[in-house]
Enzyme design. Structure first.
Site, PDB file in Angstrom:
ATOM      1  N   LYS A   1      -0.426   3.544  -2.535  1.00 60.28           N
ATOM      2  CA  LYS A   1      -1.389   4.649  -2.492  1.00 60.28           C
ATOM      3  C   LYS A   1      -0.767   6.215  -2.483  1.00 60.28           C
ATOM      4  O   LYS A   1      -1.454   7.015  -2.760  1.00 60.28           O
ATOM      5  CB  LYS A   1      -2.398   4.456  -1.475  1.00 60.28           C
TER       6      LYS A   1
ATOM      7  N   SER B   1      -5.676   3.083   4.806  1.00 62.50           N
ATOM      8  CA  SER B   1      -5.112   2.179   3.617  1.00 62.50           C
ATOM      9  C   SER B   1      -6.402   1.629   3.012  1.00 62.50           C
ATOM     10  O   SER B   1      -6.194   0.134   2.838  1.00 62.50           O
ATOM     11  CB  SER B   1      -4.135   1.424   4.131  1.00 62.50           C
TER      12      SER B   1
ATOM     13  N   LYS C   1       3.230   6.752   5.136  1.00 69.48           N
ATOM     14  CA  LYS C   1       2.371   5.675   4.611  1.00 69.48           C
ATOM     15  C   LYS C   1       2.953   4.048   5.041  1.00 69.48           C
ATOM     16  O   LYS C   1       4.011   3.902   4.822  1.00 69.48           O
ATOM     17  CB  LYS C   1       2.463   5.944   3.278  1.00 69.48           C
TER      18      LYS C   1
ATOM     19  N   SER D   1       0.886  -1.206   0.008  1.00 67.77           N
ATOM     20  CA  SER D   1       0.045  -0.168  -0.085  1.00 67.77           C
ATOM     21  C   SER D   1       0.784   1.203   0.164  1.00 67.77           C
ATOM     22  O   SER D   1       0.356   2.608  -0.010  1.00 67.77           O
ATOM     23  CB  SER D   1      -0.966   0.048   1.230  1.00 67.77           C
TER      24      SER D   1
END
Length: 282
Positions: free
Chosen positions: A65, A119, A224, A62
């Site tokens: 993203k 997420s 993140k 992820s």
């Protein structure tokens, strides 16, 4: 247009200024991390303070993203426009959970917050479908932007990170994070500790997947996380250590708190690196 490209190339030049690597700080203390690949970079100078297998290409889950959000924002969409979760957004590959049932209608801004902060894969998928040309065009734009930023070993298959074909290196991700900090909305959304979102008739509390955002001892400007079985636990951050903007990339960590432990080890290790030494080595 010329000014825009000039600014873009200036940013790329800045984040690719990577100089001498040293894994022993001024006090002679070694840094040993549990993550399989890592990089610590002084954002102001582009100097690499530490790296471990930073050129190894591996799944990034992820972390993807961040690129999803940048591509969306580059299209200058109406962030107050509503989009709806559809059956196309259900994860049939890994069957990951989401609290956004089919039919959920949220604004682009609300979807992006959930995709970045907590997420949510369905939110990220819905964002890509809202792009002109739909998800296929969106993924092409992700790879096009990766090339423009000089991320030579970075490839994207989808906007969520659920596919192992979404791959990069710690070095490439350091550049990606540095560039992502140019987006105020991404900085804000990725560092929000928690958020209460109305979904249908319910009020749902979402938490940031990086628990360090709740730690008062950390000043984080962008964050993140990512995880699939093939990638292990991943964490990227732009943070301030010794009052200097620092980029941290940790890939393929195992153990629930390994990225947190490695982050704290980096912070402790950097306490022995003075500004004078950074300037000397830079």
């Amino acid at each position: 247009m010329k000014k825009m490209f000039k600014n873009l190339f200036a940013v790329i030049a800045m984040v690719t200024l990577m100089f001498t690597v040293f894994s022993v700080n001024a006090s002679g203390k070694n840094l040993s991390l549990k993550s399989s690949a890592a990089i610590v970079m002084d954002q102001e100078t582009g100097m690499i303070l530490y790296e471990k297998k930073s050129q190894n290409v591996m799944p990034i889950a992820s972390i993807t993203k961040l690129m999803t959000a940048m591509v969306l924002l580059d299209s200058k969409p109406n962030l107050n426009k509503s989009i709806t979760i559809s059956k196309q957004d259900i994860d049939t590959l890994r069957h990951s959970r989401s609290r956004l049932p089919v039919g959920t209608k949220l604004t682009l801004k609300e979807m992006m917050r959930l995709a970045l902060m907590s997420s949510d894969n369905r939110a990220a998928s819905a964002l890509s479908r809202s792009y002109p040309g739909g998800k296929p065009a969106f993924v092409k734009a992700m790879n096009r932007k990766a090339r423009a930023l000089g991320l030579k070993k970075t490839r994207f298959r989808d906007p969520t990170g659920l596919y192992t074909e979404n791959k990069s290196t710690a070095r490439d991700l350091a550049k990606l994070v540095a560039y992502a900090t140019k987006y105020p909305l991404i900085r804000t959304m990725t560092t929000t500790e928690s958020h209460t979102q109305k979904v249908g008739k319910q009020l749902l509390k979402y938490n940031n997947t990086n628990i360090l955002t709740k730690n008062p001892n950390w000043k984080i400007g962008l964050s993140k996380t990512g995880f699939i079985n093939e990638s292990g636990k991943c964490l990227v951050m732009q943070t301030w250590i010794n009052n200097r903007p620092t980029i941290v990339v940790l890939l393929n960590s195992w153990g629930q708190l390994t990225p947190v432990g490695d982050s704290n080890r980096i912070k402790e290790w950097m306490s022995g690196i003075s500004v004078a030494e950074l300037q000397k080595r830079g």
